[in-house]
Design an enzyme around this catalytic site. Sequence first.
Site, PDB file in Angstrom:
ATOM      1  N   LYS A  99       0.834  -1.196   0.000  1.00 22.30           N
ATOM      2  CA  LYS A  99       0.000   0.000   0.000  1.00 22.30           C
ATOM      3  C   LYS A  99       0.877   1.257   0.000  1.00 22.30           C
ATOM      4  O   LYS A  99       2.096   1.152   0.029  1.00 22.30           O
ATOM      5  CB  LYS A  99      -0.964  -0.039   1.184  1.00 22.30           C
TER       6      LYS A  99
HETATM    7  C1  LIG Z   1      -4.950  -4.727   0.854  1.00 23.00           C
HETATM    8  C2  LIG Z   1      -6.414  -4.643   0.797  1.00 23.00           C
HETATM    9  C3  LIG Z   1      -7.213  -5.054   1.864  1.00 23.00           C
HETATM   10  C4  LIG Z   1      -6.678  -5.769   3.063  1.00 23.00           C
HETATM   11  O1  LIG Z   1      -5.767  -5.042   3.779  1.00 23.00           O
HETATM   12  P1  LIG Z   1      -4.905  -5.818   4.893  1.00 23.00           P
HETATM   13  O2  LIG Z   1      -4.294  -4.707   5.679  1.00 23.00           O
HETATM   14  O3  LIG Z   1      -3.893  -6.637   4.165  1.00 23.00           O
HETATM   15  O4  LIG Z   1      -5.825  -6.639   5.688  1.00 23.00           O
HETATM   16  C5  LIG Z   1      -8.581  -4.855   1.770  1.00 23.00           C
HETATM   17  N1  LIG Z   1      -9.139  -4.303   0.693  1.00 23.00           N
HETATM   18  C6  LIG Z   1      -8.411  -3.912  -0.367  1.00 23.00           C
HETATM   19  C7  LIG Z   1      -9.079  -3.273  -1.535  1.00 23.00           C
HETATM   20  C8  LIG Z   1      -7.025  -4.090  -0.348  1.00 23.00           C
HETATM   21  O5  LIG Z   1      -6.314  -3.735  -1.415  1.00 23.00           O
END
Ligand SMILES: *Cc1c(COP(=O)(O)O)cnc(C)c1O
Length: 392
Positions: free
Chosen positions: A194
């Site tokens: 992210k």
């Molecule tokens: C990465 C992601 C998640 C999950 O995030 P985590 O912190 O890994 O649990 C949920 N929704 C979307 C759209 C994502 O890209």
Amino acid sequence: MSPESTSALKPPARPIAFAAPLLGEEEFAASDAVLRSGWIASGPNVIALENELSAYFGGRPTRVLTSETAALEVALQLLGIGAGDEVLIGAQTFFSSGNMVEKVGARAVFVDVDLKSRNIDLADATRRLTPRTKAIIPTHYAGLACDMDALYAFAKQHKLRVIEDAALAVGSSWRGKAIGSFGDIALFSFHPNKNITTIEGGALVCNDVADAKRVEVLRFHGISRLPDQTRDVDFPGGKFNLPDVNAAIGRAQLKKLDHFSAHRRKLAHRYLSNLREVLSDDLLPHAGHAGDEAGHSWNLFAIRLPLDRMTFTRPQVMDAMKVRQVATSVSYESPHLTSLFRKQGWKAGDLPNTELIADTTLTLPLHAGLTESDVDYVCAALTDVLKEGGLQ
Ligand SMILES: *Cc1c(COP(=O)(O)O)cnc(C)c1O
């Protein structure tokens, strides 16, 4: 004939990752200091990170957890969503929202998306409303904000709570206002892919302090403290508190967020201008809302492949890119067509746009550590592969 032998490309010095965190001396020093401090579980850095995030989100109460998936579970629990309830989910998303709705005992109702923005199609959402619909979980796909005016008008009209899946939208905005700084509940992910990372981690932003206090209980065993210094449990809560090492890394990352976002935008626009030569506009990602292009934080750069005009399948394209030292990915598979949801009756054809995207999409490398010449190389490699794959 091996792909190498047909390629006139000069390979990069190192393989190009599809996503990668960008950590520096600030993060190394911050985590080192926490490790040496004697307090490595949730502590002062968690509180400081929550305060700094809250400031970024216009002063709204913010709590951090071990992942956005944990935050999704806690948000659903906070809203009292469970058996008998339905939750609308924009289907161009990762598996977590469907999973967590299922986990709390409610029914996930997937909603199709717009083919270009890949964000939730509110006309389709309207068709899927029932008296049991309690909430809507839209995803800001790739970092492109949903139409927030239309989304919140829809939620108000149908008396729905909104849980924004803003995993991909750390640093995004709508008409100049940060995603997370207004609206109902917003959830963020700080996974290494992210825009900023705490290794694993996530955040929940809400409107009132009482809800934030409840999140503290739900993220830590359901424990509350009694006046006599003993503890009580009133809900079987999870164990989702973020360690201070992670929070300290997150604080260093947050300082770099605006810089990272600007760099990602520059790379994305370079991709767009290069790829306009080889792909038609409908296959390229949405460039950002007109007049508000800076609101797109570009977590992902996902094209669609013209597979109907090629001899290569997508796995062949991905393999041929890998031979050229470029990692690619699929963001995302159709969540309603997983084994889990097929068992509930979801089938191919239910969400045509989501399925078309899932079948043809390809995510190209995009992260803060890439350079514009890396992007040029990826585009040259893709052009090469499309040609090798028979594109006329
Ligand atoms: C990465 C992601 C998640 C999950 O995030 P985590 O912190 O890994 O649990 C949920 N929704 C979307 C759209 C994502 O890209």
